[in-house]
Write an enzyme that holds these catalytic residues in place. Structure first.
Site, PDB file in Angstrom:
ATOM      1  N   ASP A 150      -8.305  82.966 -19.813  1.00  0.00           N
ATOM      2  CA  ASP A 150      -8.082  84.190 -19.430  1.00  0.00           C
ATOM      3  C   ASP A 150      -7.002  84.398 -18.101  1.00  0.00           C
ATOM      4  O   ASP A 150      -7.228  83.755 -17.290  1.00  0.00           O
ATOM      5  CB  ASP A 150      -9.180  85.063 -19.191  1.00  0.00           C
ATOM      6  CG  ASP A 150      -8.970  86.433 -18.829  1.00  0.00           C
ATOM      7  OD1 ASP A 150      -8.192  87.385 -19.653  1.00  0.00           O
ATOM      8  OD2 ASP A 150      -9.719  87.335 -18.026  1.00  0.00           O
ATOM      9  N   HIS A 223      -2.106  89.557 -28.540  1.00  0.00           N
ATOM     10  CA  HIS A 223      -2.680  90.141 -27.131  1.00  0.00           C
ATOM     11  C   HIS A 223      -1.548  90.023 -26.120  1.00  0.00           C
ATOM     12  O   HIS A 223      -1.284  90.670 -25.266  1.00  0.00           O
ATOM     13  CB  HIS A 223      -3.898  89.493 -26.877  1.00  0.00           C
ATOM     14  CG  HIS A 223      -4.420  89.951 -25.525  1.00  0.00           C
ATOM     15  ND1 HIS A 223      -4.745  91.369 -25.111  1.00  0.00           N
ATOM     16  CD2 HIS A 223      -4.680  89.082 -24.245  1.00  0.00           C
ATOM     17  CE1 HIS A 223      -5.194  91.220 -23.730  1.00  0.00           C
ATOM     18  NE2 HIS A 223      -4.876  89.968 -23.495  1.00  0.00           N
TER      19      HIS A 223
END
Length: 309
Positions: A150, A223
């Protein structure tokens, strides 16, 4: 620069553990100042709990929501601070749950984040009610529960202060930072039914090393494509301090970003939710849903003290 000293938790790389508290102040008109007075003492308390060379990397960042600012400082609130708008499209929803106070407590040691959170809550007592109380943790090499790293695109080094902290554009609030929080709940059962290549298409990166897929291979709905915001060829950034959280029955990502303007995360989120006007949305939203959403402003340390007086 002569920028007032910012709160210490904004710029560092995410620590191992975090505790997020979002609070609502009961009877704001009456209690806002009392709450601010308790919170203004927290940074000194943190320095006391973690003396010396900061081996525990303990930090607390305090943010106030728009209505709290109006109660504390009726004539002067950060100009870009506003309630978080609900975004809705095609069955996807980013709710607006708001909040008056955000406490973002981080440390290398899980017990310290808990101690600070508990102490703050105890001292605030009945002045507040709790909306979110989330213990979060760093996993492996900064991996989300989806198994992907992330924050690969997060600003590094000096760039972090540059993207997170208000400067001369608003001298009144220099050294402060706008904050955006959202709690996401992941559907990991649904996610893990995807093959790794299918997951990589959703994220737009390779799973082992987070290498971005080439433009030919990366879907427009990935994403990495939707959360990337470019205006006139410049990539606009936010400083994410997001971490995984949860129990075995409910888990996900506590998303938190510090930025110089809320316009940037708002546009990123519109691209993710499918409200940006191009008919596309972020496929990751098929596997994760937002259950909270709020905007805050984390003032500089001198401003934090001034608001309490």
């Amino acid at each position: 620069s002569s920028r007032p000293e910012p709160q210490i938790g904004i710029v560092p790389e995410p620590a191992h553990a975090a505790q997020f508290l979002v609070l609502r102040v009961r009877d704001r008109a009456r209690n806002a100042k009392a709450v601010a007075a308790v919170l203004a003492e927290l940074p000194a308390r943190v320095a006391e709990l973690d003396p010396g060379e900061r081996p525990a990397k303990l930090a607390v960042t305090i943010g106030y929501g728009p209505e709290m600012w109006d109660a504390l400082s009726p004539s002067r609130r950060p100009p870009g601070l506003r309630p978080f708008p609900v975004l809705e499209s095609g069955g996807r929803r980013a709710p607006s749950t708001g909040g008056d106070v955000l406490l973002h407590i981080t440390s290398a040691l899980r017990d310290l984040t808990f101690d600070v959170a508990l102490e703050a809550r105890t001292r605030l007592g009945d002045l507040v009610e709790v909306m979110e109380d989330v213990a979060a943790f760093r996993r492996k090499d900064a991996r989300d529960l989806t198994g992907f790293i992330d924050g690969t695109e997060n600003p590094k080094g000096d760039e972090r202060a540059e993207w997170a902290l208000v400067t001369d554009e608003d001298p009144d609030f220099a050294g402060g930072s706008y904050v955006f929080t959202q709690r996401y709940v992941h559907d990991l059962a649904k996610w893990t039914r995807l093959t790794v290549p299918a997951q990589e298409d959703v994220i737009g990166r390779r799973k082992p090393d987070s290498e971005e897929l080439s433009d030919e291979l990366k879907p427009d709905t990935a994403h990495a494509a939707r959360s990337n915001l470019e205006v006139d060829g410049e990539e606009l950034k936010i400083v994410r301090q997001s971490l995984p959280y949860g129990t075995t029955s409910e888990h996900g990502l506590f998303f938190i970003a510090y930025c110089r303007t809320l316009d940037i995360p708002e546009q990123m989120l519109a691209r993710m939710m499918g409200t940006s006007g191009d008919g596309l949305y972020d496929r990751l939203m098929d596997f994760s849903r937002a259950v909270s959403g709020a905007y805050f402003f984390a003032p500089s340390l001198p401003k934090l003290r001034e608001l309490a007086s």
